[in-house]
Design a protein around this motif. Structure first.
Motif, short mmCIF file in Angstrom:
data_model
loop_
_atom_site.label_atom_id
_atom_site.label_comp_id
_atom_site.label_asym_id
_atom_site.label_seq_id
_atom_site.Cartn_x
_atom_site.Cartn_y
_atom_site.Cartn_z
N ASP A 15 10.90 38.21 27.37
CA ASP A 15 9.56 38.98 27.51
C ASP A 15 9.40 39.81 26.30
OD1 ASP A 15 9.22 38.21 30.04
OD2 ASP A 15 9.99 40.25 30.92
N ALA A 16 8.06 39.54 25.64
CA ALA A 16 7.87 40.16 24.36
C ALA A 16 6.22 41.06 24.80
CB ALA A 16 7.49 39.35 23.47
N PRO A 17 6.24 41.88 23.98
CA PRO A 17 5.04 42.92 24.06
C PRO A 17 3.54 42.15 23.92
CG PRO A 17 6.53 44.06 22.90
CD PRO A 17 6.91 42.64 22.94
N GLN A 18 2.66 42.14 24.92
CA GLN A 18 1.42 41.46 24.43
C GLN A 18 0.49 42.15 23.87
OE1 GLN A 18 1.45 37.98 25.23
NE2 GLN A 18 3.58 38.03 25.56
N PRO A 19 -0.49 41.54 23.17
CA PRO A 19 -1.43 42.36 22.69
C PRO A 19 -2.36 43.07 23.80
CG PRO A 19 -1.52 40.14 21.56
CD PRO A 19 -0.51 40.42 22.54
N LEU A 78 -8.67 38.58 33.73
CA LEU A 78 -8.11 37.50 33.32
C LEU A 78 -6.82 37.59 32.56
CD1 LEU A 78 -11.44 36.00 31.84
CD2 LEU A 78 -10.61 35.62 34.12
N ARG A 79 -6.17 38.55 32.57
CA ARG A 79 -5.02 38.75 31.82
C ARG A 79 -4.03 37.84 32.05
NH1 ARG A 79 -4.94 42.04 36.06
NH2 ARG A 79 -2.98 42.33 37.27
N ARG A 80 -3.66 37.38 33.30
CA ARG A 80 -2.77 36.45 33.33
C ARG A 80 -2.96 35.15 32.80
NH1 ARG A 80 1.19 38.22 36.95
NH2 ARG A 80 0.57 39.95 38.36
N ALA A 81 -4.34 34.55 32.74
CA ALA A 81 -4.78 33.30 32.41
C ALA A 81 -4.82 33.27 30.65
CB ALA A 81 -5.97 33.06 32.87
N LEU A 82 -5.11 34.73 30.24
CA LEU A 82 -5.23 34.75 28.64
C LEU A 82 -3.80 34.98 28.00
CD1 LEU A 82 -8.46 36.84 28.41
CD2 LEU A 82 -8.10 34.51 28.14
N ALA A 83 -2.64 35.24 28.80
CA ALA A 83 -1.34 35.69 28.37
C ALA A 83 -0.73 34.70 27.58
CB ALA A 83 -0.40 36.14 29.62
N HIS A 84 -1.18 33.27 27.70
CA HIS A 84 -0.66 32.26 26.84
C HIS A 84 -1.26 32.18 25.49
CE1 HIS A 84 -3.94 30.33 28.72
NE2 HIS A 84 -3.75 29.32 27.58
N LEU A 85 -2.47 32.66 25.30
CA LEU A 85 -3.11 32.66 24.01
C LEU A 85 -2.64 33.26 22.77
CD1 LEU A 85 -6.72 32.88 25.06
CD2 LEU A 85 -5.45 30.78 24.80
N ARG A 86 -2.40 32.73 21.58
CA ARG A 86 -2.03 33.47 20.59
C ARG A 86 -3.00 34.65 20.18
NH1 ARG A 86 -1.89 29.22 15.81
NH2 ARG A 86 -1.36 31.07 14.68
N PRO A 87 -2.63 35.75 19.62
CA PRO A 87 -3.06 36.95 19.54
C PRO A 87 -4.42 36.78 18.67
CG PRO A 87 -1.22 37.31 18.98
CD PRO A 87 -1.01 35.98 19.24
N GLN A 88 -4.66 36.00 17.67
CA GLN A 88 -5.75 35.66 17.12
C GLN A 88 -6.89 35.14 18.05
OE1 GLN A 88 -2.75 34.89 15.74
NE2 GLN A 88 -2.61 36.02 14.06
N TRP A 92 -10.67 36.68 19.38
CA TRP A 92 -11.95 35.92 19.31
C TRP A 92 -12.64 35.59 20.86
CZ3 TRP A 92 -15.07 35.03 15.68
CH2 TRP A 92 -14.72 35.08 14.18
N VAL A 93 -11.57 35.41 21.89
CA VAL A 93 -12.10 35.39 23.33
C VAL A 93 -12.62 36.92 23.73
CG1 VAL A 93 -11.24 35.46 25.72
CG2 VAL A 93 -10.58 33.79 24.16
N ALA A 94 -12.06 37.93 23.05
CA ALA A 94 -12.65 39.49 23.50
C ALA A 94 -13.95 39.59 23.06
CB ALA A 94 -11.51 40.46 23.08
N LEU A 95 -14.15 39.09 21.64
CA LEU A 95 -15.43 39.14 20.89
C LEU A 95 -16.72 38.28 21.77
CD1 LEU A 95 -17.34 39.77 18.97
CD2 LEU A 95 -16.50 37.99 17.40
N GLY A 96 -16.20 37.02 22.21
CA GLY A 96 -17.21 36.46 23.09
C GLY A 96 -17.33 37.03 24.42
#
Length: 350
Positions: A15-19, A78-88, A92-96
């Motif tokens: 487990d690692a801290p997620q953004p 959507l935190r579980r669905a987005l957990a696998h995405l890279r921080p960068q 961009w998803v947050a901006l969208g």
């Protein structure tokens, strides 16, 4: 067989801290609200604002806070669905999402208030275009700030990992050399105990060579017990051990070989320097939020404690502080004719 403590250690290692984790914390939400209010103030004071500036500020604040809170809410859902995405990519998803929520809030305002909405004095299409431009400008600035923050965090994590690996590399030869010396002396003096010695050595070597990992406090104390059993063969009646443990040990984790080196120091700098030997006390006590482990040994006969290179002590301190996020500690003190090493471990999630 995989034990619960092993599963906990493996889970902690992976487990690692997620953004996204920081978004649900109270300070982050407060800062989002304050940033939105500051943006509303800037828009209200900007040249060309129509109507009363206080009214303009109130309406702008309403729109901005709706967009901000909706974006945080959608990200949480959507935190579980987005957990696998890279921080960068996550940024961009947050901006969208902010753009989509801006259009959603604007559309709802258009349907509910029509041309009576003071902010839309020049028409809704123009207002939506202005809001889109503001979101893009603020969002891109936020992306740049996030990129710098994330890179700095990665550099800090890598630097800490390098420091821990360097300490681990130093403590392994130190620990193995001392244990091998003990074993070599016992093979000649007490050959009948060789089998027991080899079994204990195997457990200790396995822990030392496994690399940096976290284990339960119970397993770490078992390693310390193995080490003391070897030293008991060497010192005989000169070494007396007093274990003061609760009936059930607390469910906390520690870095492997973080308490055992403190016991080793108690032998090397206490018992070994006293012709008459002495008592080593290992006590575990608990409070509602802390586990305290104390290793107590007598000072050398001269009364002066002359520490060695303190490799084990320094490694234990740094690794426990890293594991607990600074909430745990390793402290040493001299109390009368006794030397005390105190380990404090927080109970609960670190």
């Amino acid at each position: 067989m995989t034990t619960p403590s092993t599963r906990r250690a493996n889970r902690r290692a992976t487990d690692a801290p997620q953004p996204l984790d920081t978004l649900w914390q109270a300070p982050t939400i407060v800062w989002v609200i304050l940033a939105g209010e500051c943006l509303a103030v800037v828009l209200a004071l900007a040249p060309g604002a129509s109507g009363t500036r206080m009214v303009y500020f109130g309406l702008a604040s309403l729109v901005i806070q709706w967009v901000s809170m909706l974006s945080l809410g959608v990200l949480y859902l959507l935190r579980r669905a987005l957990a696998h995405l890279r921080p960068q990519r996550l940024a961009w998803v947050a901006l969208g999402l902010m753009l989509l929520n801006t259009w959603l809030v604007s559309g709802m305002g258009w349907m509910m208030f029509g041309d009576g909405w003071p902010l839309a004095s020049e028409g809704w299409p123009r207002l939506i275009l202005q809001l889109t431009g503001i979101v893009l400008a603020v969002g891109l600035l936020g992306l740049a700030a996030f990129e710098n923050h994330w890179r700095g965090r990665l550099h800090a994590v890598r630097a800490k990992q390098s420091e821990l690996q360097a300490l681990q590399a130093r403590i392994r030869p130190h620990f193995l050399f001392n244990t091998l010396n003990t074993g070599a002396a016992l093979v000649h003096r007490q050959p009948e105990e060789v089998e027991r010695l080899l079994l204990d050595l195997a457990d200790l070597f396995r822990a030392a060579l496994a690399g940096p990992r976290d284990i339960s406090l119970e397993d770490e104390l078992a390693l310390a017990r193995r080490y003391l059993e070897i030293e008991s063969l060497r010192f005989g009646e000169r070494l007396r051990i007093d274990w003061k443990l609760p009936r059930e040990l607390p469910d906390v984790t520690v870095p492997a070989l973080s308490i055992q080196p403190l016991v080793e120091n108690a032998i090397r700098h206490g018992i070994e320097r006293r012709p008459e030997g002495g008592d080593i006390e290992i006590a575990v006590t608990t409070t509602p939020d802390t586990v305290v482990v104390r290793i107590i040994n007598p000072l050398p006969s001269g009364g002066e404690n002359r520490p060695g290179h303190q490799v084990g002590l320094n490694a234990s301190q740094v690794r426990i502080e890293a594991l607990t996020g600074g909430r745990g500690s390793v402290l040493t003190q001299q109390e009368g004719k006794r030397f005390i090493a105190t380990v404090r471990l927080p109970i609960g999630e670190n």
